[in-house]
Design a protein around this motif. Structure first.
Motif, short mmCIF file in Angstrom:
data_model
loop_
_atom_site.label_atom_id
_atom_site.label_comp_id
_atom_site.label_asym_id
_atom_site.label_seq_id
_atom_site.Cartn_x
_atom_site.Cartn_y
_atom_site.Cartn_z
N GLN A 194 0.84 -1.20 0.00
CA GLN A 194 0.00 0.00 0.00
C GLN A 194 0.88 1.26 0.00
N ARG A 195 1.94 1.25 0.78
CA ARG A 195 2.83 2.40 0.82
C ARG A 195 3.53 2.58 -0.54
N GLN A 214 1.12 4.08 -3.05
CA GLN A 214 0.90 5.51 -2.81
C GLN A 214 2.12 6.34 -3.26
N ARG A 215 3.34 5.84 -3.03
CA ARG A 215 4.54 6.57 -3.41
C ARG A 215 4.65 6.68 -4.92
N GLN A 236 2.22 6.58 -7.01
CA GLN A 236 1.18 7.46 -7.52
C GLN A 236 1.66 8.92 -7.50
N GLY A 237 2.43 9.29 -6.45
CA GLY A 237 2.98 10.65 -6.41
C GLY A 237 4.01 10.89 -7.49
N ALA A 254 -0.14 -0.98 -7.76
CA ALA A 254 -1.53 -1.09 -7.30
C ALA A 254 -1.99 -2.54 -7.31
N ASN A 312 -0.62 -4.46 -4.39
CA ASN A 312 -1.38 -4.17 -3.16
C ASN A 312 -2.70 -4.93 -3.13
#
Length: 409
Positions: A146-147, A150-151, A153-154, A170, A173
């Motif tokens: 999950q982390r 998210q990283r 995605q940035g 993704a 995850n």
């Protein structure tokens, strides 16, 4: 000339006449004596005959009688039946292992949810610990993916990475979350298996015999440990033949059966009345009977499963019949009959048509009339036309005197 022999001759004649008279008198006396003796002997014979006749005439036989009055009796039929638990379950382990301990007494009352057996829980505890460890590992992986997602995605927003790299993160995850659900299910399964090591009863009832011994290896879902039977209420299974069904008006159903009564093996009638809760829709072609079942309350546990009893099915009431004790009914080649005391206090035979039993009495459908005095005791000593001295049954008889001698002159 003088004849000297005339006097002796005269004397001889007188002697002969005297002898003749004496002989005549003696003969007459003997005839009188013989006549008197004959009279005495005849009189004595008459007295002996009278005495024999008087001695041979028995007094009337004292008998107990019941005076019949029409009554009403239930329309019923009886059959042999067998009890069974309203619910019967087989207790089998849902996991296999070593049976460590029996936690109940055989034949004792069991409550729903009560522990009955303990199977070795250690292997299942280990399996549960392993499943929990794998679950924790998978939770960490989910957090990591999950982390990472998210990283990335940035970075994708600044076009520092390709869309493909963000999509792969993704997906990783999502796969980690699916694995987490799988490990959570494994933990729940191992927890359930661990709980199954304590075998419990699913219902309240009476425990049966323990089929194994402590320390035995039992298999999941196959080893029969014991049985538990719910005996309150208790069910009674029985069947009636075509002829028995005819007595109660035809085939039975829950609608036309008023009540069912139970007769215990000792002949006593069970206090609680039952109700029919099953009636087969047809006749069993093999046995020629209708299968039936009734239910009875059994809070005091007086009835046990497997017990043989008798049931009486009642469908209605019949009026204008008579009931007589079973001991009063005799049977010969022509059928059943009873002895009745007539107006002359003589025993007479009356053939009867008997129906069913009601308690200890026969139901008499025909052959008797209201007011008949049916003899209920000393029946074996009776014969048709015998003189009797009737008295109400159950009361002591009055002393009777010999019948008067009809031959006395």
């Amino acid at each position: 000339m003088v004849v000297k022999t005339s006097k002796p001759y005269q004397q001889n004649s007188n002697v002969q006449v005297l002898d003749t008279k004496v002989a005549t008198i003696s003969l007459s006396s003997m005839l009188v004596v013989i006549t008197l003796m004959t009279c005495f002997m005849l009189a004595g014979c008459d007295k002996k005959q009278d005495a024999v006749k008087a001695k041979g005439q028995m007094p009337p036989m004292p008998v107990g009688v019941i005076t019949l009055q029409p009554t009403s009796v239930p329309i019923s039929a009886e059959a042999v039946a067998q009890t069974e638990g309203a619910k019967e379950v087989e207790i089998r382990p849902r996991v296999g292992g070593i049976l460590l301990k029996k936690l109940f007494e055989e034949g004792s009352a069991i409550k729903a949810g009560q522990a009955m057996f303990l199977i070795d829980p250690v292997p299942f505890q280990i399996a549960l610990s392993s499943a929990k460890a794998q679950l924790a590992q998978q939770k960490a992986r989910v957090e990591q993916t999950q982390r990472e997602a998210q990283r990335l995605q940035g970075l994708l927003a600044t076009q520092s990475i390709s869309q493909r790299e963000a999509d792969n993160a993704a997906s990783d995850n999502a796969l980690a979350r699916a694995g987490l659900a799988q490990y959570e299910a494994s933990v729940r399964e191992d927890e359930l298996n661990l709980s199954y090591t304590t075998v419990i009863s699913p219902l309240s009832g009476v425990a049966g015999r323990f089929e194994f011994s402590e320390g035995a290896l039992v298999n999941a879902n196959t080893s029969l440990l014991t049985k538990v039977s719910q005996i309150s209420p208790i069910w009674v299974r029985f069947s009636l033949s075509d002829s028995e069904l005819t007595q109660v008006g035809g085939y039975l159903s829950l609608a036309n059966v008023k009540e069912v009564r139970l007769i215990l093996p000792n002949g006593e009638e069970y206090a609680k009345k039952g109700q029919l809760n099953f009636a087969a829709s047809g006749i069993d072609p093999t046995l020629g009977t209708q299968q039936l079942r009734a239910t009875f309350e059994n809070a005091d546990k007086r009835l046990l499963p497997g017990q043989f009893v008798r049931v009486r099915v009642i469908t209605g009431q019949k009026d204008g019949v008579f009931v007589v004790p079973q001991t009063a009914v005799m049977t010969n080649d022509q059928g059943k009959f009873v002895y009745v005391a007539n107006s002359k206090n003589e025993a007479t035979i009356k053939p009867i048509v008997a129906g069913n039993w009601v308690g200890k009495d026969w139901v008499v459908l025909s052959g008797l009339e209201a007011g008949d005095k049916v003899i209920v005791d000393n029946i074996i000593k009776l014969r048709p036309g015998a003189a009797v001295s009737p008295h109400p049954a159950g009361e002591p008889s009055a002393p009777v005197s010999p019948a008067p001698n009809q031959s006395a002159k």
